[in-house]
Design an enzyme around this catalytic site. Structure first.
Site: not given
Ligand code: CA
Length: 322
Positions: A121, A266, A288
Site C-alpha cells: 500500500s 482490490d 487490499h
C-alpha cells in the site's frame, strides 16, 4: 480382571491424550517457525525489509502484526526479515526518510551492503523513495497493492473534506462502515489525521511524488516499467478480488470502497495503478487486506495464499542473486 485393567487403561488413555495435547500445543507454537523441507528457499543474499502501509494496524488490533504470519513464514524458509515502522500520518517523503534511517540501521546491524525492500500500500511509495535517493543501499524494490497512479477513493475523500470533517456525501455513502473504512485507511478515529495520508495517495499527491521519483514507473498506461533502474530490481503485484472470504468482517467495507473505481481493483487500489517495474501479476483473487493476510489469515481458500506469494517471491530474489 476387567476391574484391575480398566483403571490402568483409563490412566494410560489420559496420559496419551495429555501427551497428544501437549505435543499439539508445542507444535502449534513452533509451527510457523518450523520447516520440514526446502528450508533455505527464501534465504536471500540480502535481508528482506517489510514496510507497512497507511493503516495503523498496531492501533486497531493491538499486538497483531501488520502482515499476519508472513514474517515468520519467510523466516521458516531461511530469510532474514526486518519489519519497519514509520509515521502513519505523513507525506511519503517524511515516511521515506524515516524508513531510510531504519534501512541504514539494518545495514549496519547485519553487515549486509544492501536490502530487499517490500512495501504494501502506502509502504510501496516509501520503499520507492528510499531506492530513489539511496539506490546503493537497495538490491530490490517490490510493491504490493500500491497506488502508483493514485487511489480513486483518496481523491473522493480528499475532495470531500471540509471544515475539519468529511462532508455529508461521504458520511451518507459509508454510513455504518465509515469508521471501519477510515480507520483502516488512517489508523485513527480522527479523520483529520488521516487526511495527510489520503492526500499522499490522491492522484495529485502521487503525481507530484512520481515527478520527483520516477524510477521503474510504466511509460504507458497499464504497461510494465523497466525491470532495473540504477542497479535496483523492481517488481510489483496486486489483487483484484474484493469479497473473498465470507467470514472476514472487512470484506463488506472493501466492497463499498471498490465502487469508486472504474477499473478492477482490490477495494482500495486499481489494477493498473499498482504497476511498477516487472509486474509479477496484477489480478490475484485478493483484496487490499488479503495482500497482507488479514484479517487474521481470512483470505480466499481457492487461490494462492498470501504467505505463499511472499515465500515464492523471496525464492525469486534468491535465484536472481539478491
Ligand atoms: Ca481478508
Amino acid at each position: 480382571m476387567t476391574r484391575i485393567i480398566q483403571p490402568g487403561g483409563t490412566e494410560m488413555r489420559r496420559i496419551i491424550i495429555l501427551g497428544i495435547i501437549a505435543f499439539g500445543l508445542a507444535w502449534a507454537g513452533s509451527a510457523q517457525a518450523f520447516c520440514w523441507w526446502n528450508c533455505n528457499s527464501a534465504k536471500t543474499k540480502y535481508p528482506i525489509v517489510l514496510a507497512h502501509g497507511a493503516a495503523g494496524f498496531d492501533e486497531l488490533f493491538g499486538v497483531v502484526e501488520y502482515r499476519y504470519g508472513i514474517p515468520s513464514a519467510l523466516r521458516s524458509k531461511g530469510a532474514t526479515v526486518f519489519v519497519t515502522q514509520v509515521s502513519q500520518f505523513n507525506s511519503t517523503e517524511v515516511r521515506g526518510e524515516q524508513l531510510l534511517a531504519q534501512v541504514e540501521t539494518i545495514v549496519a546491524i547485519t553487515g549486509s551492503s544492501k536490502v530487499n525492500l517490500i512495501g504494501h500500500s502506502h509502504g510501496g511509495l516509501d520503499v520507492r523513495y528510499v531506492a530513489s535517493v539511496r539506490p546503493d543501499l537497495v538490491a530490490s524494490v517490490t510493491t504490493v497493492g500500491t497506488p502508483h497512479q493514485g487511489a480513486d477513493l483518496a481523491d473522493f475523500l480528499s475532495e470531500n473534506f471540509e471544515d475539519g470533517s468529511f462532508s455529508q456525501a461521504v458520511l451518507d455513502f459509508f454510513a455504518e462502515s465509515l469508521g471501519t473504512v477510515i480507520g483502516l485507511l488512517s489508523g485513527s478515529s480522527n479523520p483529520q489525521d488521516g487526511l495527510a495520508a489520503l492526500e499522499s495517495l490522491s492522484s495529485a499527491g502521487v503525481a507530484a511524488f512520481n515527478a520527483a521519483h520516477p524510477e521503474a514507473l510504466p511509460a504507458s498506461a497499464c504497461g510494465e516499467g523497466p525491470a532495473s533502474v540504477n542497479g535496483v530490481r523492481y517488481f510489483s503485484w496486486s489483487g483484484t478480488g474484493v469479497l473473498t472470504n465470507v467470514f472476514d468482517l472487512s470484506d463488506p467495507a472493501l466492497g463499498l470502497t471498490s465502487l469508486f473505481y472504474s477499473e478492477s481493483n482490490d477495494g482500495l487500489v486499481g489494477r493498473c495503478s499498482s504497476h511498477l517495474g516487472d509486474v509479477i501479476r496484477d489480478d490475484y483473487f485478493q483484496n487490499h487486506l488479503d495482500e497482507v493476510n488479514q484479517l487474521f489469515g481470512l483470505v480466499s481458500i481457492f487461490t494462492s495464499n498470501p504467505k505463499t506469494l511472499y515465500k515464492n517471491h523471496a525464492s525469486r530474489l534468491k535465484r536472481l542473486g539478491l
